[in-house]
Motif scaffolding. Structure first.
Motif, PDB file in Angstrom:
ATOM      1  N   PRO A  11       0.804  -1.252   0.503  1.00 36.88           N
ATOM      2  CA  PRO A  11       0.093  -0.025  -0.044  1.00 36.88           C
ATOM      3  C   PRO A  11       0.778   1.004  -0.127  1.00 36.88           C
ATOM      4  O   PRO A  11       0.255   2.591   0.183  1.00 36.88           O
ATOM      5  N   THR A  12       2.208   1.516   0.064  1.00 33.32           N
ATOM      6  CA  THR A  12       3.260   2.186   0.467  1.00 33.32           C
ATOM      7  C   THR A  12       3.063   3.310  -0.759  1.00 33.32           C
ATOM      8  O   THR A  12       3.559   4.703  -0.618  1.00 33.32           O
ATOM      9  N   SER A  13       2.712   3.462  -1.868  1.00 30.84           N
ATOM     10  CA  SER A  13       2.831   3.777  -3.398  1.00 30.84           C
ATOM     11  C   SER A  13       1.925   4.828  -3.074  1.00 30.84           C
ATOM     12  O   SER A  13       2.102   6.282  -4.617  1.00 30.84           O
ATOM     13  N   GLY A  14       0.867   5.151  -2.483  1.00 31.16           N
ATOM     14  CA  GLY A  14       0.201   6.341  -3.050  1.00 31.16           C
ATOM     15  C   GLY A  14      -0.535   5.342  -4.549  1.00 31.16           C
ATOM     16  O   GLY A  14      -1.338   4.127  -4.088  1.00 31.16           O
ATOM     17  N   SER A  15      -0.207   6.129  -5.684  1.00 36.66           N
ATOM     18  CA  SER A  15      -0.667   5.000  -6.752  1.00 36.66           C
ATOM     19  C   SER A  15      -0.253   3.590  -7.277  1.00 36.66           C
ATOM     20  O   SER A  15       1.104   3.900  -6.654  1.00 36.66           O
ATOM     21  N   PHE A  16      -1.146   2.869  -7.533  1.00 37.85           N
ATOM     22  CA  PHE A  16      -0.478   1.807  -8.418  1.00 37.85           C
ATOM     23  C   PHE A  16       0.357   2.528  -9.442  1.00 37.85           C
ATOM     24  O   PHE A  16       0.260   3.939  -9.972  1.00 37.85           O
ATOM     25  N   HIS A  17       0.907   2.246 -10.366  1.00 40.22           N
ATOM     26  CA  HIS A  17       1.812   2.268 -11.639  1.00 40.22           C
ATOM     27  C   HIS A  17       1.557   1.698 -12.890  1.00 40.22           C
ATOM     28  O   HIS A  17       0.723   0.299 -12.417  1.00 40.22           O
ATOM     29  N   LEU A  18       1.815   1.901 -13.854  1.00 41.77           N
ATOM     30  CA  LEU A  18       1.244   0.849 -14.731  1.00 41.77           C
ATOM     31  C   LEU A  18       2.584  -0.673 -15.342  1.00 41.77           C
ATOM     32  O   LEU A  18       1.652  -1.829 -15.433  1.00 41.77           O
ATOM     33  N   GLY A  19       3.173  -1.132 -14.242  1.00 43.15           N
ATOM     34  CA  GLY A  19       4.231  -2.248 -14.106  1.00 43.15           C
ATOM     35  C   GLY A  19       3.164  -2.710 -13.065  1.00 43.15           C
ATOM     36  O   GLY A  19       2.424  -4.013 -13.566  1.00 43.15           O
ATOM     37  N   ASN A  20       2.483  -2.348 -12.103  1.00 38.05           N
ATOM     38  CA  ASN A  20       1.879  -2.865 -10.932  1.00 38.05           C
ATOM     39  C   ASN A  20       0.559  -3.538 -12.107  1.00 38.05           C
ATOM     40  O   ASN A  20       0.226  -4.808 -12.085  1.00 38.05           O
ATOM     41  N   TYR A  21       0.226  -2.701 -12.042  1.00 34.96           N
ATOM     42  CA  TYR A  21      -1.057  -3.266 -13.509  1.00 34.96           C
ATOM     43  C   TYR A  21      -1.189  -3.787 -14.284  1.00 34.96           C
ATOM     44  O   TYR A  21      -1.810  -5.113 -14.015  1.00 34.96           O
ATOM     45  N   ILE A  50       7.641  -4.917 -17.206  1.00 35.61           N
ATOM     46  CA  ILE A  50       7.398  -3.454 -17.215  1.00 35.61           C
ATOM     47  C   ILE A  50       8.701  -2.198 -17.691  1.00 35.61           C
ATOM     48  O   ILE A  50       8.718  -2.619 -15.973  1.00 35.61           O
ATOM     49  N   TYR A  51       8.707  -1.479 -18.117  1.00 38.76           N
ATOM     50  CA  TYR A  51      10.377  -1.055 -17.956  1.00 38.76           C
ATOM     51  C   TYR A  51       9.755   0.925 -18.087  1.00 38.76           C
ATOM     52  O   TYR A  51       9.034   1.068 -18.667  1.00 38.76           O
ATOM     53  N   ASP A  52      11.046   1.451 -17.348  1.00 42.12           N
ATOM     54  CA  ASP A  52      10.813   2.875 -17.006  1.00 42.12           C
ATOM     55  C   ASP A  52      11.092   2.892 -18.814  1.00 42.12           C
ATOM     56  O   ASP A  52      11.231   2.687 -19.326  1.00 42.12           O
ATOM     57  N   LEU A  53      10.366   4.519 -19.084  1.00 39.01           N
ATOM     58  CA  LEU A  53      10.118   4.843 -20.126  1.00 39.01           C
ATOM     59  C   LEU A  53      11.630   5.778 -20.086  1.00 39.01           C
ATOM     60  O   LEU A  53      11.605   5.887 -21.412  1.00 39.01           O
ATOM     61  N   GLN A  54      11.819   6.404 -19.040  1.00 39.55           N
ATOM     62  CA  GLN A  54      13.468   7.415 -20.003  1.00 39.55           C
ATOM     63  C   GLN A  54      14.753   6.243 -19.514  1.00 39.55           C
ATOM     64  O   GLN A  54      15.336   6.537 -20.155  1.00 39.55           O
ATOM     65  N   ASP A  55      14.471   5.156 -18.715  1.00 37.05           N
ATOM     66  CA  ASP A  55      15.434   3.489 -19.142  1.00 37.05           C
ATOM     67  C   ASP A  55      15.458   2.256 -19.290  1.00 37.05           C
ATOM     68  O   ASP A  55      14.855   1.425 -18.215  1.00 37.05           O
ATOM     69  N   PRO A  56      14.613   2.083 -20.809  1.00 34.73           N
ATOM     70  CA  PRO A  56      14.587   1.226 -20.463  1.00 34.73           C
ATOM     71  C   PRO A  56      15.178  -0.827 -19.729  1.00 34.73           C
ATOM     72  O   PRO A  56      14.989  -1.497 -20.397  1.00 34.73           O
ATOM     73  N   SER A  57      16.201  -0.128 -19.908  1.00 34.21           N
ATOM     74  CA  SER A  57      17.309  -0.792 -18.977  1.00 34.21           C
ATOM     75  C   SER A  57      17.049  -1.411 -18.112  1.00 34.21           C
ATOM     76  O   SER A  57      17.085  -2.935 -17.348  1.00 34.21           O
ATOM     77  N   ILE A  58      15.689  -0.364 -16.963  1.00 30.02           N
ATOM     78  CA  ILE A  58      15.546  -1.090 -15.588  1.00 30.02           C
ATOM     79  C   ILE A  58      13.653  -1.204 -15.641  1.00 30.02           C
ATOM     80  O   ILE A  58      13.072  -0.629 -16.488  1.00 30.02           O
ATOM     81  N   LYS A  59      13.670  -1.831 -14.905  1.00 30.31           N
ATOM     82  CA  LYS A  59      12.371  -1.812 -14.705  1.00 30.31           C
ATOM     83  C   LYS A  59      11.870  -0.197 -14.137  1.00 30.31           C
ATOM     84  O   LYS A  59      12.028  -0.163 -13.463  1.00 30.31           O
ATOM     85  N   MET A  60      10.050  -0.968 -14.106  1.00 29.94           N
ATOM     86  CA  MET A  60       9.318   0.879 -14.017  1.00 29.94           C
ATOM     87  C   MET A  60       8.890   0.024 -12.487  1.00 29.94           C
ATOM     88  O   MET A  60       8.081  -0.673 -11.983  1.00 29.94           O
ATOM     89  N   SER A  61       9.251   1.158 -11.555  1.00 30.62           N
ATOM     90  CA  SER A  61       9.518   1.164  -9.906  1.00 30.62           C
ATOM     91  C   SER A  61       9.739   2.848  -9.375  1.00 30.62           C
ATOM     92  O   SER A  61      10.025   3.504 -10.002  1.00 30.62           O
ATOM     93  N   LYS A  62       8.564   2.578  -8.236  1.00 31.89           N
ATOM     94  CA  LYS A  62       7.836   3.495  -7.544  1.00 31.89           C
ATOM     95  C   LYS A  62      10.075   4.506  -7.198  1.00 31.89           C
ATOM     96  O   LYS A  62       9.539   5.416  -6.991  1.00 31.89           O
ATOM     97  N   SER A  63      10.197   2.961  -6.719  1.00 31.35           N
ATOM     98  CA  SER A  63      11.738   3.982  -5.993  1.00 31.35           C
ATOM     99  C   SER A  63      12.398   3.940  -6.824  1.00 31.35           C
ATOM    100  O   SER A  63      13.451   4.742  -6.349  1.00 31.35           O
ATOM    101  N   ALA A  64      12.702   3.345  -8.292  1.00 31.66           N
ATOM    102  CA  ALA A  64      14.030   3.522  -9.018  1.00 31.66           C
ATOM    103  C   ALA A  64      13.994   4.400 -10.015  1.00 31.66           C
ATOM    104  O   ALA A  64      14.600   4.690 -10.450  1.00 31.66           O
ATOM    105  N   SER A  65      13.070   4.667 -10.762  1.00 29.25           N
ATOM    106  CA  SER A  65      12.198   5.157 -11.640  1.00 29.25           C
ATOM    107  C   SER A  65      12.262   6.664 -11.061  1.00 29.25           C
ATOM    108  O   SER A  65      12.078   7.114 -10.233  1.00 29.25           O
ATOM    109  N   SER A  66      12.637   7.570 -12.699  1.00 31.98           N
ATOM    110  CA  SER A  66      12.646   9.168 -12.205  1.00 31.98           C
ATOM    111  C   SER A  66      11.102   9.312 -12.828  1.00 31.98           C
ATOM    112  O   SER A  66      11.189   8.512 -13.374  1.00 31.98           O
TER     113      SER A  66
END
Ligand code: TYM
Length: 332
Positions: free
Chosen positions: A10-20, A186-202
């Motif tokens: 529940p930590t992240s507030g909004s879910f992101h596209l990767g979660n969904y 699902i990958y980060d839109l700015q850095d598609p070498s890392i996964k989309m994530s609340k903590s690591a994504s810009s």
């Protein structure tokens, strides 16, 4: 019917596209074919510091988003982890069955603890995957629908379930991960070498489902691609474009091959514009539904009360069996 169990923080507030796309979408689909248990894992959330008021609000917000995404309390059991004390109770037994070295190899722990430093890392963060073992085994789950980043935790769960069964006799179902190839990561839109994530994504790399759809559309339109011009699915050489194709394919139900054909001769701009539109059209009603569920706290809490009751019936039975097998003296 086979049983599935999964959880989301529940930590992240909004879910992101990767979660969904990686998880929640499958949860919705599996409601009809499976006996489904889904929970908001607030015990896991406090492995890093939480503001109590915010945690409570985030827990309701997570539930509202799950309902808005299509979970139906008539067709699945939806509950909050801390409402079912058996999780912590079985968690202790699992702690005592897991090797220190085994737990030390969990990559998510290594990443998170490296970021926080030893002083900022709680023991709870270390035993986080072991609580997850209890989550899964309590429900005798056959399958665990998650994203690729949770595969290692499910593998550990299998190992410990087998260990328990060997040592104490057949008790737990050995669960299998349920991870879709197309959307497991699902990958980060700015850095598609890392996964989309609340903590690591810009912020620009992360699509939050509850953001203003215009903001999300803009992020998608400025996604990093490559210097070619051909729209082709090739995750190794074209990770950015392939990520956009995966997302579009899943949200529209169009095969990737068909998308490739449809975009022949067109540029990346066309793909991004289309995806931006598809995502904002999906997100606008999702946001509205989430708000509706959130506004009616009474109904939401009643759903959770019923969910906890259903979950406890199953969890209590498994816990009693496990405690008995371990050799605990029954309380009279
Ligand atoms: P959490 O809250 O980090 O993430 C929820 C789900 O979203 C998936 N996910 C992704 N999938 C694809 N691409 C991404 N970029 C992406 N980012 C996140 C995660 O894989 C997850 O399925 N430990 C779990 C929660 C948990 C749990 C459980 C799961 C606790 N107990 C028991 C299954 C069974 C977690 O932190 O998920």
């Amino acid at each position: 019917r086979p049983r599935v169990l999964s959880g989301i923080q529940p930590t992240s507030g909004s879910f992101h596209l990767g979660n969904y796309l990686g998880a929640v979408r499958q949860w919705v689909a599996l409601q009809d074919s499976h006996d489904a248990f889904y929970m908001v894992v607030d015990l896991h959330a406090i492995t890093v510091p939480q503001d109590p008021k915010e945690l409570r609000a985030a827990t309701r917000l997570a539930v509202a988003q799950l309902l808005a995404a299509g979970l139906d309390p008539e067709r699945c059991t939806l509950f909050v982890q801390s409402h079912v004390p058996e999780h912590a109770q079985l968690g202790w037994v699992m702690n005592c069955l897991t090797g220190f070295g085994e737990a030390s190899r969990m990559t998510q722990f290594k990443d998170k603890s490296a970021k926080q430093g030893t002083a900022g890392t709680s023991v709870g963060l270390f035993t986080y995957p072991i609580l997850q073992i209890a989550d899964i085994l309590l429900y005798q789950a056959d399958q665990v629908p998650v994203g690729e980043d949770q595969r290692q935790h499910v593998e550990l769960t299998r190992d410990i379930a087998e260990r328990f069964n060997t040592r104490f006799g057949e008790t737990f179902t050995v669960p299998a991960p349920y991870i879709l190839k197309e959307t497991g990561k699902i990958y980060d839109l700015q850095d598609p070498s890392i996964k989309m994530s609340k903590s690591a994504s810009s912020p620009k790399g992360l699509v939050n489902l509850l953001d203003d759809p215009k903001v999300s559309a803009k992020k998608i339109r400025s996604a990093v691609t490559d210097t070619e011009t051909v729209i082709r699915f090739d995750p190794e050489h074209k990770p950015g474009v392939s990520n956009l194709l995966s997302i579009l394919s899943t949200l529209t139900g169009t095969k990737i091959g068909e998308l490739e054909q449809g975009y022949e001769g067109k540029g990346y701009g066309a793909l991004k514009t289309d995806l931006a539109e598809v995502v904002s059209e999906w997100a606008a009603p999702f946001r509205a539904r989430t708000q509706d569920f959130l506004d009616d706290t009474e109904t939401l809490d009643a759903i959770l009360a019923k969910g906890a009751e259903k979950a406890r019936a199953v969890a209590a039975e498994t816990l009693a069996q496990a405690y008995d097998k371990v050799g605990f003296l029954p309380a009279k």
